[in-house]
Motif scaffolding. Structure first.
Motif, short mmCIF file in Angstrom:
data_model
loop_
_atom_site.label_atom_id
_atom_site.label_comp_id
_atom_site.label_asym_id
_atom_site.label_seq_id
_atom_site.Cartn_x
_atom_site.Cartn_y
_atom_site.Cartn_z
N MET A 268 0.85 -1.18 -0.13
CA MET A 268 -0.04 0.02 -0.18
C MET A 268 1.05 1.29 -0.22
O MET A 268 1.80 1.47 0.72
N ARG A 269 0.55 2.06 -0.78
CA ARG A 269 1.13 3.63 -0.85
C ARG A 269 0.18 4.39 -0.41
O ARG A 269 -0.71 4.48 -0.14
N ARG A 270 1.15 5.37 0.11
CA ARG A 270 0.49 6.84 0.98
C ARG A 270 -0.11 7.55 -0.34
O ARG A 270 0.83 8.39 -0.67
N THR A 271 -1.42 7.80 -0.45
CA THR A 271 -1.77 8.78 -1.55
C THR A 271 -2.39 9.92 -1.00
O THR A 271 -3.68 9.78 -0.17
N GLY A 272 -1.97 11.07 -1.74
CA GLY A 272 -2.63 12.03 -1.22
C GLY A 272 -3.76 12.50 -2.03
O GLY A 272 -3.92 11.95 -3.10
N PHE A 273 -4.48 13.07 -1.80
CA PHE A 273 -6.01 13.43 -2.19
C PHE A 273 -6.37 14.89 -2.03
O PHE A 273 -6.86 15.41 -1.05
N VAL A 274 -6.45 15.69 -3.35
CA VAL A 274 -6.55 17.43 -3.12
C VAL A 274 -8.12 17.27 -3.47
O VAL A 274 -8.50 17.14 -4.72
N TYR A 275 -9.10 17.48 -2.60
CA TYR A 275 -10.48 17.37 -2.82
C TYR A 275 -10.88 18.72 -1.94
O TYR A 275 -10.63 18.75 -0.59
N ASP A 276 -11.70 19.30 -2.30
CA ASP A 276 -12.27 20.77 -1.68
C ASP A 276 -13.71 20.75 -2.49
O ASP A 276 -13.69 21.09 -3.89
N GLU A 277 -14.73 20.86 -1.59
CA GLU A 277 -15.79 20.99 -2.26
C GLU A 277 -16.09 22.50 -3.20
O GLU A 277 -16.88 22.79 -3.89
N ARG A 278 -15.25 23.56 -2.45
CA ARG A 278 -15.16 24.85 -3.42
C ARG A 278 -14.80 24.56 -5.00
O ARG A 278 -15.40 25.30 -5.69
N PHE A 279 -14.01 23.40 -5.35
CA PHE A 279 -13.92 23.05 -6.71
C PHE A 279 -15.45 23.01 -7.50
O PHE A 279 -15.31 23.35 -8.71
N LEU A 280 -16.30 22.88 -6.82
CA LEU A 280 -17.73 22.75 -7.50
C LEU A 280 -18.44 24.08 -7.57
O LEU A 280 -19.20 24.23 -8.37
N ARG A 281 -17.66 25.04 -7.30
CA ARG A 281 -18.06 26.31 -7.38
C ARG A 281 -17.92 27.18 -8.48
O ARG A 281 -18.31 28.27 -8.92
N HIS A 282 -16.93 26.57 -9.38
CA HIS A 282 -16.61 26.95 -10.75
C HIS A 282 -17.74 26.58 -11.45
O HIS A 282 -17.93 25.34 -11.99
N LYS A 283 -18.80 27.62 -11.84
CA LYS A 283 -19.82 27.17 -12.63
C LYS A 283 -19.87 27.58 -14.16
O LYS A 283 -19.16 28.55 -14.44
N THR A 284 -20.01 26.72 -14.95
CA THR A 284 -20.02 26.91 -16.26
C THR A 284 -21.29 27.10 -17.21
O THR A 284 -21.20 27.00 -18.47
N GLY A 285 -22.28 26.98 -16.51
CA GLY A 285 -23.63 27.36 -17.30
C GLY A 285 -24.14 25.97 -17.78
O GLY A 285 -23.57 24.87 -17.58
N PRO A 286 -25.21 26.21 -18.06
CA PRO A 286 -26.13 24.91 -18.45
C PRO A 286 -25.66 24.21 -19.61
O PRO A 286 -26.18 22.95 -19.70
N TYR A 287 -24.99 24.54 -20.64
CA TYR A 287 -24.65 23.85 -21.75
C TYR A 287 -23.32 23.34 -21.91
O TYR A 287 -22.72 23.43 -23.39
N HIS A 288 -22.53 23.02 -20.87
CA HIS A 288 -21.10 23.00 -20.99
C HIS A 288 -20.96 21.56 -20.43
O HIS A 288 -21.47 21.28 -19.50
N PRO A 289 -19.80 20.96 -21.10
CA PRO A 289 -19.51 19.72 -20.56
C PRO A 289 -18.75 19.78 -19.19
O PRO A 289 -18.73 18.89 -18.30
N GLU A 290 -17.84 20.73 -18.97
CA GLU A 290 -16.97 20.68 -17.76
C GLU A 290 -17.63 21.38 -16.77
O GLU A 290 -17.56 22.46 -16.32
N ILE A 291 -18.49 20.41 -15.99
CA ILE A 291 -19.34 20.77 -14.77
C ILE A 291 -18.88 20.22 -13.45
O ILE A 291 -18.03 19.12 -13.65
N PRO A 292 -19.47 20.65 -12.37
CA PRO A 292 -19.20 20.37 -11.06
C PRO A 292 -19.42 18.67 -11.00
O PRO A 292 -18.58 18.16 -10.34
#
Lengths: 316, 226
Positions: free
Chosen positions: A1-25
């Motif tokens: 087993m390796r020690r794996t870091g995980f960069v996760y922050d719910e604020r990443f979901l706050r970059h909003k790209t509108g209704p017709y975009h594939p790159e979504i939260p």
């Protein structure tokens, strides 16, 4: 087993790209779900994201560009430099946070707190040029990580592997004259896919000639062709270059169920490439592999793809 | 689109008294394959190509290729003795289309551009036309090409352009090609300045269009695989 870091922050979901975009939260939500379902979450080391210092953004991007992006957000503009780049008032802050999270992961790896890391951040980065946003990307996350490795930790050889289905034009251009960063990309052939660069004959320039390598894939060719190109091009190139750290521009949009491309890769193929990257990490880079999310838009497939990806980083 | 907009204006030229070695070095230095020869009034009198030079030189397999005797012999050959005098020239008001068709017809790779007094004012080569074509294709800008099969009837292009424009996507270019597989069909290739074509592709399919398999795309093909 390796020690794996995980960069996760719910604020990443706050970059909003509108209704017709594939790159979504929801892309990140889907990935998170996969990690949870795989019972991997409790074995990951959560890396908190703090906004990157502007100094590090400036290690890649022009100051005027950084300000332009910040102002566009402050004014409430919903797109930046192209209709592809949909955004919201918070996008600048979130982009800084994404870079900050990645740099924290890099630091933790270099200081030995963790072995490797997965950074499912938004917005993505590899299309961002020194002074131009492009293809949903604002700051070139992976390029900034490479500069940080060089300037903060004195790393002499950084190897970047970009297996997003689109060519990382920004990353290539930033390092094309730099022999200390090897940029390898496998992607759908530029005559059939965005952004139209990454042709076989693009090999770097001046002192960086030979330190850029592109493997364009024709539409519909699938796993066998992908694996053949990796074995033929990437493996020997990294064997010669011997990267001390490997950064991966991880994109899952080459999957056959992803509508953004047509190279027809299976879920298994994404595990295969990650295992291959981990082998090279062990061979040359003391296991130091930092994976940074780029594209991947199939909400149905992202849970399994990201679960497998993280499990391989963890050595499970 | 006239030739004078796309031609090279700073032309590297030779004169009739120049010798073969001088011409060869000039052409290597400037990476050119066509050397217009002008008189003292800048009037075009001939052209020397890299092929003319090579055929006047000894074979490189000969040992004495660079020997002083051989150099002496070559420097005695003046361009006026090897240049082509029977020239195809064009006027600056020729169009790019004229130039393309003339290249196809004459199989010549570059045309000197002369004014009414036969004075050399530029040169237009395949290289300039390639550059112009790359520009027209719009491939210097990031984007995605799609291929659509359409009936050859009035109003098709408007439907396609409208559908794409409604998605707020800009065009880098649109190519239309004859589609040999099916009578009365055209292949339309819009180059879209976006990374985001999934939605518009689906929309076009919903409108009844067939999207061509990228592996089957072509803009030119000899009929019947001649």
């Amino acid at each position: 087993m390796r020690r794996t870091g995980f960069v996760y922050d719910e604020r990443f979901l706050r970059h909003k790209t509108g209704p017709y975009h594939p790159e979504i939260p929801d892309r990140l939500v889907a990935g998170y779900k996969g990690i949870q379902e795989g019972a991997l979450l409790e074995h990951l080391t959560l890396i908190p994201a703090v906004p990157a210092r502007q100094k590090w953004i400036e290690s890649v991007h022009h100051v005027a560009y950084i300000l332009r992006f910040e102002e566009a957000c402050l004014y409430g503009m919903t797109e930046f430099e192209s209709p592809d780049n949909q955004m919201c008032q918070e996008s600048y802050d979130i982009a800084l946070l994404a870079v900050g999270g990645i740099l924290a992961a890099v630091k933790a790896v270099m200081e030995g707190e963790i072995d490797n890391a997965f950074c499912p951040i938004r917005p993505p980065g590899h299309h961002a040029e020194i002074a131009k946003a492009m293809g949903f990307c604002y700051f070139n996350n992976i390029a900034i990580a490479a500069r940080y490795l060089q300037q903060e930790f004195g790393v002499e050889r950084v190897g970047i592997i970009d297996f997003d289905v689109h060519h990382g034009n920004g990353t290539q251009h930033i390092f094309e004259e730099d022999s200390s960063v090897f940029y390898y990309s496998i992607h759908e052939h530029p005559s059939f896919a965005f952004p139209g660069t990454g042709r076989e004959f693009e090999k770097g320039a001046n002192a960086g000639f030979g330190y850029t390598l592109n493997s364009p894939m024709l539409p519909g060719q699938g796993d066998d062709e992908f694996k053949m190109l990796i074995e033929r091009d990437l493996i020997p190139a990294f064997g010669t270059f011997q990267p001390q750290v490997i950064l991966a521009s991880t994109g899952f949009d080459g999957h056959r169920d992803d509508e953004m491309s047509g190279i027809n890769l299976s879920t298994e193929c994404f595990s295969w490439i990650m295992e291959r990257i981990m082998q090279m990490g062990d061979q040359y880079a003391k296991g130091r592999v930092i994976s940074i999310l780029e594209g991947g838009y199939s909400l149905a497939r992202l849970p399994e793809l990201i679960r497998n990806h993280v499990a391989i980083l963890m050595g499970r | 689109m006239f030739v004078n907009k796309s031609m090279t204006r700073k032309v590297i030229t030779g004169n009739p008294e120049m010798n073969l070695i001088e011409a060869r070095e000039l052409m290597i230095e400037h990476q050119i394959r066509h050397l217009p020869i002008v008189d003292q009034e800048n009037r075009l009198v001939g052209i020397v190509t890299d092929r003319d030079i090579r055929s006047a030189m000894p074979s490189i397999v000969l040992d004495d290729y660079d020997s002083s005797d051989e150099r002496k012999r070559l420097s005695g050959i003046r361009l006026e003795n090897i240049m082509t005098r029977d020239l195809v020239t064009v006027s600056p008001m020729y169009t790019i289309q004229d130039a393309l068709l003339l290249i196809q017809k004459t199989r010549v790779g570059a045309f000197p551009v002369v004014d009414d007094e036969k004075r050399l004012i530029g040169i237009i080569s395949i290289r300039d036309l390639v550059r112009a074509f790359i520009n027209v294709l719009g491939i210097g800008e990031p984007g995605t090409l799609i291929g659509i099969l359409v009936d050859q009837k009035v109003g098709q292009m408007k439907r396609i352009v409208d559908a794409i424009t409604e998605e707020r996507i800009s065009f880098g270019s649109i190519l239309v090609a004859r589609y040999w597989e099916e009578e009365d069909k055209r292949a339309v290739f819009p180059y879209l300045l976006t990374n985001n074509v999934a939605r518009v592709k689906k929309k076009l399919q919903d409108m009844g269009y067939t999207l061509l398999d990228p592996m089957e795309w072509y803009i030119d093909k000899l009929p019947g695989n001649e």
